[in-house]
Scaffold this motif. Structure first.
Motif, short mmCIF file in Angstrom:
data_model
loop_
_atom_site.label_atom_id
_atom_site.label_comp_id
_atom_site.label_asym_id
_atom_site.label_seq_id
_atom_site.Cartn_x
_atom_site.Cartn_y
_atom_site.Cartn_z
N GLY A 29 9.28 -16.73 7.54
CA GLY A 29 8.41 -15.56 7.69
C GLY A 29 6.96 -15.83 7.34
O GLY A 29 6.19 -14.89 7.13
N LEU A 30 6.59 -17.12 7.31
CA LEU A 30 5.23 -17.46 6.89
C LEU A 30 4.17 -16.89 7.82
O LEU A 30 3.07 -16.55 7.38
CB LEU A 30 5.08 -18.99 6.81
CG LEU A 30 3.74 -19.51 6.31
CD1 LEU A 30 3.49 -19.05 4.87
CD2 LEU A 30 3.67 -21.03 6.40
N SER A 31 4.50 -16.75 9.11
CA SER A 31 3.50 -16.23 10.06
C SER A 31 3.06 -14.82 9.68
O SER A 31 1.87 -14.48 9.79
CB SER A 31 4.07 -16.24 11.48
OG SER A 31 5.26 -15.45 11.55
N TYR A 32 4.00 -13.99 9.19
CA TYR A 32 3.64 -12.64 8.75
C TYR A 32 2.69 -12.71 7.55
O TYR A 32 1.71 -11.98 7.46
CB TYR A 32 4.89 -11.85 8.35
CG TYR A 32 5.86 -11.61 9.47
CD1 TYR A 32 5.54 -10.80 10.56
CD2 TYR A 32 7.13 -12.19 9.45
CE1 TYR A 32 6.45 -10.57 11.58
CE2 TYR A 32 8.04 -11.97 10.47
CZ TYR A 32 7.70 -11.17 11.53
OH TYR A 32 8.59 -10.95 12.54
N VAL A 33 3.02 -13.60 6.63
CA VAL A 33 2.22 -13.75 5.42
C VAL A 33 0.81 -14.22 5.76
O VAL A 33 -0.18 -13.72 5.21
CB VAL A 33 2.90 -14.73 4.43
CG1 VAL A 33 1.97 -15.03 3.26
CG2 VAL A 33 4.21 -14.15 3.93
N VAL A 34 0.70 -15.17 6.68
CA VAL A 34 -0.61 -15.70 7.06
C VAL A 34 -1.47 -14.61 7.70
O VAL A 34 -2.65 -14.44 7.35
CB VAL A 34 -0.47 -16.91 8.00
CG1 VAL A 34 -1.82 -17.29 8.60
CG2 VAL A 34 0.14 -18.09 7.26
N VAL A 35 -0.89 -13.84 8.61
CA VAL A 35 -1.65 -12.76 9.26
C VAL A 35 -2.10 -11.73 8.23
O VAL A 35 -3.27 -11.32 8.20
CB VAL A 35 -0.81 -12.09 10.37
CG1 VAL A 35 -1.53 -10.85 10.91
CG2 VAL A 35 -0.54 -13.06 11.51
N GLY A 36 -1.18 -11.31 7.38
CA GLY A 36 -1.54 -10.34 6.35
C GLY A 36 -2.58 -10.87 5.39
O GLY A 36 -3.49 -10.14 4.98
N THR A 37 -2.46 -12.15 5.04
CA THR A 37 -3.41 -12.77 4.13
C THR A 37 -4.80 -12.82 4.73
O THR A 37 -5.80 -12.49 4.07
CB THR A 37 -2.96 -14.19 3.76
OG1 THR A 37 -1.71 -14.12 3.05
CG2 THR A 37 -4.00 -14.88 2.89
N VAL A 38 -4.90 -13.24 5.98
CA VAL A 38 -6.20 -13.35 6.64
C VAL A 38 -6.88 -11.98 6.70
O VAL A 38 -8.06 -11.83 6.33
CB VAL A 38 -6.06 -13.94 8.05
CG1 VAL A 38 -7.37 -13.81 8.82
CG2 VAL A 38 -5.64 -15.41 7.97
N LEU A 39 -6.14 -10.97 7.14
CA LEU A 39 -6.73 -9.63 7.28
C LEU A 39 -7.11 -9.05 5.91
O LEU A 39 -8.20 -8.48 5.75
CB LEU A 39 -5.75 -8.71 8.00
CG LEU A 39 -5.50 -9.04 9.48
CD1 LEU A 39 -4.40 -8.15 10.05
CD2 LEU A 39 -6.78 -8.90 10.30
N ALA A 40 -6.21 -9.18 4.92
CA ALA A 40 -6.51 -8.65 3.59
C ALA A 40 -7.67 -9.40 2.96
O ALA A 40 -8.53 -8.80 2.30
CB ALA A 40 -5.27 -8.75 2.69
N SER A 41 -7.72 -10.71 3.18
CA SER A 41 -8.80 -11.51 2.60
C SER A 41 -10.16 -11.10 3.18
O SER A 41 -11.15 -11.01 2.44
CB SER A 41 -8.55 -13.00 2.87
OG SER A 41 -9.63 -13.78 2.41
N ILE A 42 -10.21 -10.85 4.47
CA ILE A 42 -11.46 -10.41 5.10
C ILE A 42 -11.95 -9.12 4.45
O ILE A 42 -13.11 -8.99 4.06
CB ILE A 42 -11.28 -10.22 6.61
CG1 ILE A 42 -11.07 -11.57 7.30
CG2 ILE A 42 -12.48 -9.50 7.22
CD1 ILE A 42 -10.67 -11.46 8.76
N VAL A 43 -11.03 -8.16 4.31
CA VAL A 43 -11.40 -6.86 3.75
C VAL A 43 -11.89 -6.99 2.31
O VAL A 43 -12.98 -6.53 1.95
CB VAL A 43 -10.20 -5.89 3.81
CG1 VAL A 43 -10.53 -4.59 3.05
CG2 VAL A 43 -9.85 -5.57 5.26
N TYR A 44 -11.10 -7.66 1.47
CA TYR A 44 -11.44 -7.72 0.05
C TYR A 44 -12.60 -8.66 -0.24
O TYR A 44 -13.35 -8.43 -1.19
CB TYR A 44 -10.20 -8.11 -0.76
CG TYR A 44 -9.28 -6.94 -1.01
CD1 TYR A 44 -9.55 -6.02 -2.02
CD2 TYR A 44 -8.14 -6.75 -0.23
CE1 TYR A 44 -8.71 -4.95 -2.25
CE2 TYR A 44 -7.29 -5.67 -0.45
CZ TYR A 44 -7.58 -4.77 -1.45
OH TYR A 44 -6.76 -3.70 -1.67
N THR A 45 -12.78 -9.69 0.57
CA THR A 45 -13.94 -10.57 0.39
C THR A 45 -15.23 -9.81 0.68
O THR A 45 -16.19 -9.86 -0.10
CB THR A 45 -13.85 -11.80 1.30
OG1 THR A 45 -12.72 -12.58 0.94
CG2 THR A 45 -15.10 -12.66 1.18
#
Length: 233
Positions: A116-132
């Protein structure tokens, strides 16, 4: 120009130990999760995943910004023909890449699997953009981590509340307002490796994070130029 910005950010990030500490925190999270029985991992791993690219990233991007102010990097960039959107993009790309590495590290160490790493990567990228971008926008007004502590604490508390709502601890209808918190849509991506999350739900979650990213970019652009570049107090 983008290459120079990335190079400067990497140099400052390692010189101030922000990036090594960031990855060490991810490793520590993965090791901490090993202490939990396997049946608790579907609940606990998503919490630590949002902590790393989201809340820890929010804190460290502010720390990096303070270091760049202290080193005079931002002052030097201010007298160059730089497009400040390139600066924000460079910061977002770099923190996004670090967040993905950190999330993979957490998953690999804690679950000993990359299912399920693909889900984690997508969520991480989007969340990182927002919080950064939120981190850049909010921290731009402050001079050091002491002043930034209360905003960090406030964002952390609000961002963790969706976990309580998702797991049924906050049941009053008014708590549905938490759906608007960016950590809530990210939670669906981080739960997807462990439970069945409908594709439509993930699509709505992605849309919500994209809208948050647009808003966060506007906040970062306005506040960074006002407080970090022009030096308004």
């Amino acid at each position: 120009m983008m290459g120079n910005l990335l190079k400067t950010s990497v140099i400052v990030g390692f010189r101030s130990y922000v990036y090594p500490i960031y990855l060490l925190v991810a490793l520590a999270y993965g090791l901490m999760l090993l202490a939990f029985p396997e049946q608790y991992l579907p609940t606990m791993v998503p919490v630590f995943l949002i902590l790393e690219p989201g809340l820890v990233g929010f804190m460290f991007v502010g720390t990096e910004l303070f270091a760049e102010k202290k080193d005079g990097a931002i002052g030097a960039l201010a007298v160059t023909p730089i497009e400040w959107r390139d600066y924000l993009l460079a910061k977002t790309l770099l923190l996004g890449a670090l967040s993905v590495i950190a999330s993979v590290l957490i998953m690999a160490v804690s679950t000993r699997s990359l299912y399920g790493l693909s889900y984690v990567v997508v969520g991480t990228v989007l969340a990182s953009i927002v919080y950064t971008l939120l981190g850049v926008g909010i921290s731009a007004k402050y001079r050091d981590l002491d002043d930034y502590f209360l905003p960090i604490l406030g964002v952390m508390v609000v961002s963790l509340l969706p976990f309580a709502h998702y797991h049924g601890y906050l049941t009053h209808p008014l708590w549905k307002v938490l759906y608007a918190v960016p950590s809530y849509p990210a939670l669906y991506f981080f739960k997807a490796p462990f439970v069945d999350v409908p594709t439509r739900t993930l699509a709505y979650a992605a849309l919500g994070l994209i809208l948050w990213a647009v808003l966060a970019y506007y906040i970062a652009k306005v506040r960074f130029y006002r407080y970090a570049v022009e030096g308004v107090r």
